[in-house]
Design a protein around this motif. Structure first.
Motif, PDB file in Angstrom:
ATOM      1  N   ALA A  84       0.838  -1.205   0.000  1.00 15.14           N
ATOM      2  CA  ALA A  84       0.000   0.000   0.000  1.00 15.14           C
ATOM      3  C   ALA A  84       0.872   1.254   0.000  1.00 15.14           C
ATOM      4  CB  ALA A  84      -0.931  -0.005   1.210  1.00 15.14           C
ATOM      5  N   GLY A  85       1.945   1.244   0.788  1.00 13.17           N
ATOM      6  CA  GLY A  85       2.866   2.379   0.822  1.00 13.17           C
ATOM      7  C   GLY A  85       3.536   2.615  -0.515  1.00 13.17           C
ATOM      8  N   PHE A  86       3.873   1.528  -1.183  1.00 10.53           N
ATOM      9  CA  PHE A  86       4.475   1.627  -2.519  1.00 10.53           C
ATOM     10  C   PHE A  86       3.506   2.315  -3.479  1.00 10.53           C
ATOM     11  CE2 PHE A  86       4.595  -0.479  -6.733  1.00 10.53           C
ATOM     12  CZ  PHE A  86       5.799   0.043  -7.192  1.00 10.53           C
ATOM     13  N   ARG A  87       2.263   1.848  -3.499  1.00 14.58           N
ATOM     14  CA  ARG A  87       1.270   2.458  -4.403  1.00 14.58           C
ATOM     15  C   ARG A  87       1.038   3.935  -4.063  1.00 14.58           C
ATOM     16  NH1 ARG A  87      -1.851  -2.795  -4.566  1.00 14.58           N
ATOM     17  NH2 ARG A  87      -1.096  -3.712  -6.501  1.00 14.58           N
ATOM     18  N   GLU A  88       0.996   4.236  -2.773  1.00 14.08           N
ATOM     19  CA  GLU A  88       0.818   5.637  -2.356  1.00 14.08           C
ATOM     20  C   GLU A  88       1.976   6.494  -2.841  1.00 14.08           C
ATOM     21  OE1 GLU A  88       0.227   5.827   1.894  1.00 14.08           O
ATOM     22  OE2 GLU A  88      -1.404   4.372   1.788  1.00 14.08           O
ATOM     23  N   LYS A  89       3.201   5.966  -2.766  1.00 15.06           N
ATOM     24  CA  LYS A  89       4.375   6.717  -3.215  1.00 15.06           C
ATOM     25  C   LYS A  89       4.354   6.909  -4.735  1.00 15.06           C
ATOM     26  CE  LYS A  89       8.279   6.885  -0.779  1.00 15.06           C
ATOM     27  NZ  LYS A  89       7.912   8.149  -0.260  1.00 15.06           N
ATOM     28  N   VAL A  90       3.913   5.908  -5.465  1.00 19.72           N
ATOM     29  CA  VAL A  90       3.799   6.060  -6.919  1.00 19.72           C
ATOM     30  C   VAL A  90       2.776   7.155  -7.227  1.00 19.72           C
ATOM     31  CG1 VAL A  90       3.077   4.954  -9.090  1.00 19.72           C
ATOM     32  CG2 VAL A  90       4.501   3.690  -7.455  1.00 19.72           C
ATOM     33  N   GLU A  91       1.613   7.083  -6.590  1.00 20.05           N
ATOM     34  CA  GLU A  91       0.571   8.080  -6.849  1.00 20.05           C
ATOM     35  C   GLU A  91       1.025   9.478  -6.456  1.00 20.05           C
ATOM     36  OE1 GLU A  91      -3.385   7.172  -5.617  1.00 20.05           O
ATOM     37  OE2 GLU A  91      -3.366   5.196  -6.584  1.00 20.05           O
ATOM     38  N   SER A  92       1.632   9.602  -5.294  1.00 19.65           N
ATOM     39  CA  SER A  92       2.122  10.902  -4.842  1.00 19.65           C
ATOM     40  C   SER A  92       3.201  11.439  -5.775  1.00 19.65           C
ATOM     41  CB  SER A  92       2.659  10.776  -3.417  1.00 19.65           C
ATOM     42  OG  SER A  92       3.245  11.981  -3.008  1.00 19.65           O
ATOM     43  N   GLY A  93       4.082  10.564  -6.233  1.00 24.28           N
ATOM     44  CA  GLY A  93       5.139  10.985  -7.148  1.00 24.28           C
ATOM     45  C   GLY A  93       4.598  11.494  -8.468  1.00 24.28           C
ATOM     46  N   LEU A  94       3.528  10.889  -8.933  1.00 31.19           N
ATOM     47  CA  LEU A  94       2.906  11.332 -10.185  1.00 31.19           C
ATOM     48  C   LEU A  94       2.144  12.634  -9.995  1.00 31.19           C
ATOM     49  CD1 LEU A  94       1.528   7.912 -11.463  1.00 31.19           C
ATOM     50  CD2 LEU A  94       3.495   9.181 -12.378  1.00 31.19           C
ATOM     51  N   ARG A  95       1.541  12.781  -8.842  1.00 31.20           N
ATOM     52  CA  ARG A  95       0.639  13.899  -8.612  1.00 31.20           C
ATOM     53  C   ARG A  95       1.332  15.127  -8.016  1.00 31.20           C
ATOM     54  NH1 ARG A  95      -2.649  11.211  -5.350  1.00 31.20           N
ATOM     55  NH2 ARG A  95      -1.285  11.743  -3.640  1.00 31.20           N
ATOM     56  N   ASP A  96       2.216  14.934  -7.040  1.00 28.61           N
ATOM     57  CA  ASP A  96       2.644  16.040  -6.186  1.00 28.61           C
ATOM     58  C   ASP A  96       4.069  16.545  -6.374  1.00 28.61           C
ATOM     59  OD1 ASP A  96       0.127  15.760  -4.922  1.00 28.61           O
ATOM     60  OD2 ASP A  96       0.939  14.265  -3.550  1.00 28.61           O
ATOM     61  N   THR A  97       4.887  15.855  -7.126  1.00 28.61           N
ATOM     62  CA  THR A  97       6.296  16.225  -7.204  1.00 28.61           C
ATOM     63  C   THR A  97       6.522  17.406  -8.135  1.00 28.61           C
ATOM     64  OG1 THR A  97       6.602  14.555  -8.911  1.00 28.61           O
ATOM     65  CG2 THR A  97       7.123  13.911  -6.653  1.00 28.61           C
ATOM     66  N   PRO A  98       7.632  18.116  -7.944  1.00 27.39           N
ATOM     67  CA  PRO A  98       7.947  19.249  -8.825  1.00 27.39           C
ATOM     68  C   PRO A  98       8.273  18.793 -10.244  1.00 27.39           C
ATOM     69  CG  PRO A  98       9.286  19.305  -6.816  1.00 27.39           C
ATOM     70  CD  PRO A  98       8.584  17.980  -6.841  1.00 27.39           C
ATOM     71  N   VAL A  99       8.212  19.728 -11.158  1.00 29.12           N
ATOM     72  CA  VAL A  99       8.563  19.486 -12.550  1.00 29.12           C
ATOM     73  C   VAL A  99      10.011  19.010 -12.629  1.00 29.12           C
ATOM     74  CG1 VAL A  99       8.979  20.657 -14.757  1.00 29.12           C
ATOM     75  CG2 VAL A  99       6.938  21.175 -13.437  1.00 29.12           C
ATOM     76  N   ALA A 100      10.258  18.074 -13.528  1.00 32.31           N
ATOM     77  CA  ALA A 100      11.603  17.580 -13.823  1.00 32.31           C
ATOM     78  C   ALA A 100      12.329  17.034 -12.593  1.00 32.31           C
ATOM     79  CB  ALA A 100      12.439  18.669 -14.491  1.00 32.31           C
TER      80      ALA A 100
END
Length: 182
Positions: A84-100
């Motif tokens: 579950a933590g892995f999936r949350e990190k994937v989703e957060s990385g796609l949604r919330d991280t800065p450009v580039a």
């Protein structure tokens, strides 16, 4: 390393690799260096992160095992909370991280772990956010000389490139041109 080890960029690929198969720190460090040469992945860093992930209940350690003359090595595997933590990190990385950012690139590496419709939704949200960022020009930038605002042009170039890449990827997912695991 961040004080909160879960924020370290190596956590996502460590969890991803452990989702593929259980592994020990040396194996994970070797695989990380092989696949993500741009990241600094020493065995000691990986060991420290594994201990933090173990304390957080995301991985479980097996009793140390020994193969041949090698020293005993503790093998780690994901728990349900780790998945579950892995999936949350994937989703957060796609949604919330800065450009580039490296964190966005790492999340993209595990995009296929999500259902296609969820991936499309997250990438669409990101594309909308990037469009808003592209439209928001800092106040006063137009009044300055070009030489004093080159960083704005650079930033807008990064946003435009990532936006175009996401649009092309979304098109490939929606048209089924990109093979997606069921």
């Amino acid at each position: 390393m961040p004080l909160d080890a879960s924020r370290n960029s190596l956590v996502l690929p460590i969890l991803g690799f452990l989702g593929e198969r259980p592994a020990h720190a040396y194996d994970l460090a070797t695989r990380l260096r092989g696949r993500y040469a741009q990241l600094s992945a020493t065995r000691s860093t990986v060991t420290t992160l594994l201990k933090s992930l173990h304390r957080a209940g995301l991985v479980v350690a097996r009793e140390p095992g020994q193969v041949g003359n090698r020293p005993p090595r503790t093998v780690f595997e994901l728990t349900e909370a780790g998945v579950a933590g892995f999936r949350e990190k994937v989703e957060s990385g796609l949604r919330d991280t800065p450009v580039a950012s490296v964190d966005f690139a790492l999340a993209v590496a595990y995009l296929g772990s999500l259902p296609a419709d969820r991936a499309v939704a997250l990438l669409s949200e990101r594309a909308e956010r990037l469009a808003r960022e592209q439209a928001a020009r800092p106040a006063g930038a137009a009044a300055m000389t070009e030489l004093r605002t080159l960083e704005h042009d650079y930033w807008h170039g990064l946003v435009a490139a990532e936006s175009a890449w996401i649009a092309a990827l979304l098109s490939r997912i929606r048209s089924a041109d990109l093979a997606w695991a069921a």
